[in-house]
Design an enzyme around this catalytic site. Structure first.
Site, PDB file in Angstrom:
ATOM      1  N   HIS A 145      89.279 122.392 -15.610  1.00  0.00           N
ATOM      2  CA  HIS A 145      89.488 121.347 -16.726  1.00  0.00           C
ATOM      3  C   HIS A 145      90.674 121.777 -17.493  1.00  0.00           C
ATOM      4  CE1 HIS A 145      89.723 117.723 -18.208  1.00  0.00           C
ATOM      5  NE2 HIS A 145      89.665 118.590 -19.546  1.00  0.00           N
ATOM      6  N   ASP A 167      86.163 121.109 -11.420  1.00  0.00           N
ATOM      7  CA  ASP A 167      86.312 120.040 -13.254  1.00  0.00           C
ATOM      8  C   ASP A 167      84.782 119.808 -13.045  1.00  0.00           C
ATOM      9  OD1 ASP A 167      86.345 118.931 -15.287  1.00  0.00           O
ATOM     10  OD2 ASP A 167      89.263 119.111 -15.280  1.00  0.00           O
ATOM     11  N   SER A 197      94.566 115.794 -19.349  1.00  0.00           N
ATOM     12  CA  SER A 197      93.090 114.828 -20.107  1.00  0.00           C
ATOM     13  C   SER A 197      92.708 114.093 -20.451  1.00  0.00           C
ATOM     14  CB  SER A 197      92.415 116.199 -20.791  1.00  0.00           C
ATOM     15  OG  SER A 197      90.821 115.916 -21.041  1.00  0.00           O
TER      16      SER A 197
HETATM   17  C1  MLT Z   1      88.102 115.093 -22.899  1.00  0.00           C
HETATM   18  O1  MLT Z   1      87.775 115.878 -23.295  1.00  0.00           O
HETATM   19  O2  MLT Z   1      89.504 114.698 -23.114  1.00  0.00           O
HETATM   20  C2  MLT Z   1      87.883 114.383 -21.372  1.00  0.00           C
HETATM   21  O3  MLT Z   1      87.287 114.724 -20.865  1.00  0.00           O
HETATM   22  C3  MLT Z   1      88.919 113.794 -21.128  1.00  0.00           C
HETATM   23  C4  MLT Z   1      88.868 111.945 -22.065  1.00  0.00           C
HETATM   24  O4  MLT Z   1      87.574 111.899 -22.840  1.00  0.00           O
HETATM   25  O5  MLT Z   1      89.603 111.278 -22.350  1.00  0.00           O
END
Ligand code: MLT
Length: 205
Positions: free
Chosen positions: A185, A154, A104
């Site tokens: 996710h 996701d 992520s």
């Molecule tokens: C997260 O929750 O970290 C996002 O989906 C990805 C990010 O903000 O880089």
């Protein structure tokens, strides 16, 4: 440990030249991905920094303005800062063959480092990534490879994001494999298998 501007975990290897650079997701820390790294490679060294940006107390690797809306100037500055850390830590711990593994937000800083040409990783495994920079420089990424492991369900790192990122990397010459998992996710067992198999294929190639 604390050095070169970051809090991080380092697990040395006695028998392998490979090091895995482990980059956690939002709200994670330097301990999160150590078991995953070990499951990927029993003998690799593990280098795992904690993101230095805090969002309501949750560590991240760069600032965002809203969910999925990134502060791109900060992405660039933080990618440079993290790349410097990796180079300093690699010198200190004598690491040369570095594969990035990011989840992520950690995947997004890893691909930003690649797209900016800051480090040439031996490979990168990007779990649930998005496009970190809308207009990265036109550099060549020939000889660089990444596995993108996406979640078909996701809502954040969705197929539009994943396709745009794989196009950006491929346009620059990188060898990109994309697998789509029956997941959202969060990571599932199939992600681990895909990552392990891909890493093993790197060792053979
Ligand atoms: C997260 O929750 O970290 C996002 O989906 C990805 C990010 O903000 O880089």
């Amino acid at each position: 440990m604390n050095a070169f501007g970051f809090t991080y975990q380092f697990v040395p290897s006695r028998s392998s030249a490979r090091a895995l650079l482990l980059l956690h997701g939002t709200g994670g820390d330097e301990n999160d991905l150590l078991p995953l790294g070990r499951a990927f490679d029993e003998t690799a060294a593990l280098l795992s920094p904690r993101g230095r940006v805090l969002e309501n107390g949750a560590p991240r690797f760069f600032r965002r303005l809203a969910e999925g809306v990134f502060d791109e100037a900060d992405v660039i500055a933080r990618a440079e800062e993290l790349a410097q850390f990796v180079q300093d830590a690699a010198r200190e711990h004598r690491l040369s063959d570095i594969t990035a593994v990011g989840y992520s937000n950690g995947a997004n800083i890893a691909s930003a480092i690649m797209l900016l040409g800051l480090i040439k990783f031996s490979g990168a495994i990007l779990f649930r990534p998005m496009v970190p920079l809308s207009q990265p420089p036109e550099i060549t990424l020939r000889d660089q490879r990444a596995l993108i492991s996406a979640g078909g369900l996701d809502p954040i790192a969705n197929s539009v994001q994943v396709n745009a990122l794989s196009d950006l990397l491929r346009e620059r010459g990188a060898d990109i494999e994309v697998v789509t998992q029956p997941a959202g996710h969060e990571l599932i067992e199939a992600d681990l298998k895909s990552g392990r198999d891909w890493l093993a294929s790197l060792a053979i190639a």
